[in-house]
Design an enzyme around this catalytic site. Structure first.
Site, PDB file in Angstrom:
ATOM      1  N   GLU A   1       0.852  -1.194   0.000  1.00  0.00           N
ATOM      2  CA  GLU A   1       0.000   0.000   0.000  1.00  0.00           C
ATOM      3  C   GLU A   1       0.883   1.238   0.000  1.00  0.00           C
ATOM      4  O   GLU A   1       2.103   1.143   0.193  1.00  0.00           O
ATOM      5  CB  GLU A   1      -0.913  -0.016   1.231  1.00  0.00           C
ATOM      6  CG  GLU A   1      -1.889  -1.180   1.251  1.00  0.00           C
ATOM      7  CD  GLU A   1      -2.881  -1.102   2.402  1.00  0.00           C
ATOM      8  OE1 GLU A   1      -2.834  -0.118   3.182  1.00  0.00           O
ATOM      9  OE2 GLU A   1      -3.720  -2.017   2.520  1.00  0.00           O
TER      10      GLU A   1
ATOM     11  N   GLU B   1       9.020  -7.854  -4.383  1.00  0.00           N
ATOM     12  CA  GLU B   1       8.881  -9.015  -3.501  1.00  0.00           C
ATOM     13  C   GLU B   1       9.876  -8.969  -2.347  1.00  0.00           C
ATOM     14  O   GLU B   1      10.416  -9.987  -1.920  1.00  0.00           O
ATOM     15  CB  GLU B   1       8.983 -10.324  -4.298  1.00  0.00           C
ATOM     16  CG  GLU B   1       7.770 -10.530  -5.175  1.00  0.00           C
ATOM     17  CD  GLU B   1       7.496 -11.975  -5.499  1.00  0.00           C
ATOM     18  OE1 GLU B   1       7.767 -12.856  -4.652  1.00  0.00           O
ATOM     19  OE2 GLU B   1       6.995 -12.221  -6.606  1.00  0.00           O
TER      20      GLU B   1
END
Length: 394
Positions: A131, A372
């Protein structure tokens, strides 16, 4: 101990997978890689070719209509596609990232519905964890899912913004992590399957990126998205644990991307060095350049072996997968950045132009050190594993 996944050789089946993917990529992926980058467009040719060959989501088990590829075969697919076009390699890589939570923790009904749809090519699968204010610190996410019981049944209403979502807008399905219990921190996060067609789902503008320009990265907006409770992945409050377990496995696929783009750069630099003439000789004859090429080849092979070892651990679910997944991702991506940069150097001024692919490879390689989990985060993960006494099972 014995292993079904030898570290230093591939089985005949795995070699066959590599050859098949390379043939597809040479014919239908690589020829469009430069155009995809220049036009900042989705690699539709690659998407169609990978789907036709069943390489778009090779990890999906056979019982759900997939190819049933093991972790090493999936790594080989992603590595070979990345060798040709990193943007295109995000199709199988992100399909695994997005759908693996369903495969790990989902109900049988969810697996049949969504893994089956993915295998049939009815839509890609993206992963919504990050986010605007919750990247590496994912536990601080603000997206909420509020339980709602009505006469029609039980639903969850999702509100929030997810950022840095790969293939957003292209994918039909999204694994979304959202807070169901704000007081419980990581144990208050749950996972859901959200569909692109759900009312209240929308997307931001495409990010203007340094590399992987063919893979759209956009924000995903969730505005009172009301979904049935049976689309929750696993039990309420287990979403964060599922998300972290997913990343243990999929960091290996990022390592595969890194190995692939690095190998592509080595291949091109070697061919160029043998053809480019200076001082009346091929530049490959000069020892200074030979040392550079030797280091490039050595490091790529080291990264490959670590990545394959991690893939074996992913398939077996070994106790030290967390360490090996982080190590493979971190090492291979650092190697990819170094090797692609050196490939540009081998080509000299030509390498700095978009007429040659190595500058694109260098730009594409950079993201493997970031997404990631940044490589700084990977080192934290590895250190914690070492301090906890996790030992290698090799």
């Amino acid at each position: 101990m014995t292993s079904d996944f030898p570290l230093f050789t591939l089985s005949d089946e795995h070699r066959a997978v590599r050859e098949a993917v390379r043939a597809v990529c040479d014919a239908k992926v690589a020829p469009f890689a430069a155009e995809v980058d220049e036009q900042v467009r989705y690699p539709s040719e690659a998407a169609e070719a990978l789907l036709a060959a069943d390489f778009h989501a090779p990890h999906v088990p056979e019982e759900y209509g997939g190819a049933g590829a093991d972790a090493l075969a999936t790594v080989l697919v992603i590595e070979e596609v990345a060798r040709a076009c990193v943007s295109a390699s995000l199709i199988p890589a992100v399909n695994k990232l997005g759908s693996l939570p369903v495969q790990i923790s989902g109900s049988e009904e969810l697996k049949t519905r969504y893994l089956g749809a993915l295998a049939r090519g009815e839509g890609g699968f993206s992963y919504c964890l990050s986010e605007p204010d919750a990247g590496s610190d994912a536990v601080s996410m603000k997206t909420k899912a509020v339980r709602e019981e009505t006469s029609e049944g039980v639903f969850y209403v999702l509100n929030g913004v997810k950022r840095w979502i790969t293939n957003a807008g292209e994918s039909e399905f999204y694994t979304v992590m959202a807070v169901t219990d704000p007081e419980a921190r990581s144990k208050g996060i749950s996972a859901f399957v959200v569909e692109k067609s759900d009312e209240g789902v929308s997307f931001g503008a495409k990010e203007k990126k340094l590399g992987i320009k063919g893979s759209p990265t956009r924000e995903v907006y969730l505005d009172n998205v009301r979904i049935p409770a049976d689309r929750m992945i696993g039990a309420e409050g287990t979403g964060f644990a599922t998300a972290m377990k997913t990343l243990d496995h999929t960091r290996v696929t990022i390592a595969a991307q890194a190995v692939g783009v690095a190998q592509g750069a080595v291949d091109y630099a070697l061919d160029y060095a043998k053809q480019r003439q200076q001082f009346g000789r091929p530049i490959a004859d000069f020892q200074g350049l030979q040392f550079m090429l030797a280091d490039m080849g050595m490091k790529v092979e080291a990264a490959r072996q670590l990545t394959y070892a991690a893939a074996g651990k992913s398939e077996r679910g070994d106790a030290d997968l967390t360490f090996f997944g982080a190590a493979a991702k971190c090492f291979a991506s650092d190697v990819a950045m170094e090797v692609t940069t050196n490939a540009v150097q081998v080509l000299g001024g030509y390498g700095y132009t978009s007429d040659y692919p190595v500058e694109r490879m260098m730009r594409d390689a950079k993201i493997t050190q970031i997404y990631e989990g940044t490589n700084q985060v990977q080192r934290i993960v590895m250190a914690r594993q070492l301090l906890a006494g996790v030992q290698s099972e090799l």
